[in-house]
Scaffold this motif. Sequence first.
Motif, mmCIF file in Angstrom:
data_model
loop_
_atom_site.group_PDB
_atom_site.id
_atom_site.type_symbol
_atom_site.label_atom_id
_atom_site.label_comp_id
_atom_site.label_asym_id
_atom_site.label_seq_id
_atom_site.Cartn_x
_atom_site.Cartn_y
_atom_site.Cartn_z
ATOM 1 N N ASN A 63 5.752 5.418 12.757
ATOM 2 C CA ASN A 63 5.557 4.195 13.544
ATOM 3 C C ASN A 63 6.466 4.090 14.761
ATOM 4 O O ASN A 63 6.867 2.998 15.148
ATOM 5 N N SER A 66 2.627 3.650 18.986
ATOM 6 C CA SER A 66 1.380 3.012 18.561
ATOM 7 C C SER A 66 0.342 3.277 19.642
ATOM 8 O O SER A 66 0.691 3.517 20.801
ATOM 9 N N LYS A 122 -2.203 8.701 8.074
ATOM 10 C CA LYS A 122 -1.614 7.400 7.752
ATOM 11 C C LYS A 122 -2.465 6.634 6.743
ATOM 12 O O LYS A 122 -1.937 5.870 5.938
#
Length: 193
Positions: A63, A66, A122
Amino acid sequence: MNDFGLYFQIGYEHIANLRGIDHILFVAALCLRYQFTDWRKILILVTAFTIGHSITLALSVFNVVSYSVKWIEFLIPVTIVITAISNVFVKKFVFKSKFPIIYFFALFFGLVHGLGFSSYLKSLLGSDHNVVWQLLAFNLGLEAGQIMIVTGILLISFIFVNILKLNRREYLLYISGGIFGIALQMAIDRQPF
């Protein structure tokens, strides 16, 4: 099957089957200009792609970056279109440049493809503490699949160019044209506007 083996298999299957057709087309467009005798150049090319996609895969999974999935899904076929077009400019198959532009394409476009891999990965990862191990296994699986694809492309090229005696440039243009057409349709279908 342990976590490492499971994520290795997932990575391998992600690229080495028709669900990963966009990645197969990209690797094909990258490697079509080469033959088995160019193995050092192919190794550098594949390594550049690996570095690119490994960076963004890790950054996304942790993360740090993005992005819009719609834009990445659109940009992946755009990278294939550009790579296929670059094959049109290969007139002689004497690769003397130490760092040809195709290496930079592989590195830069690898960044885009890594983001595409990451959205898939993910969705599989939980909040498990073994994320680094799973990420490594997935990446190694991708590489194993990629090596299989590169070997297959080189074998097919060898058959057409060396055994069936097709003109190498015409073979490159014909296959690149087919890849271009498929990727262009994918880009149009995925346009995020």
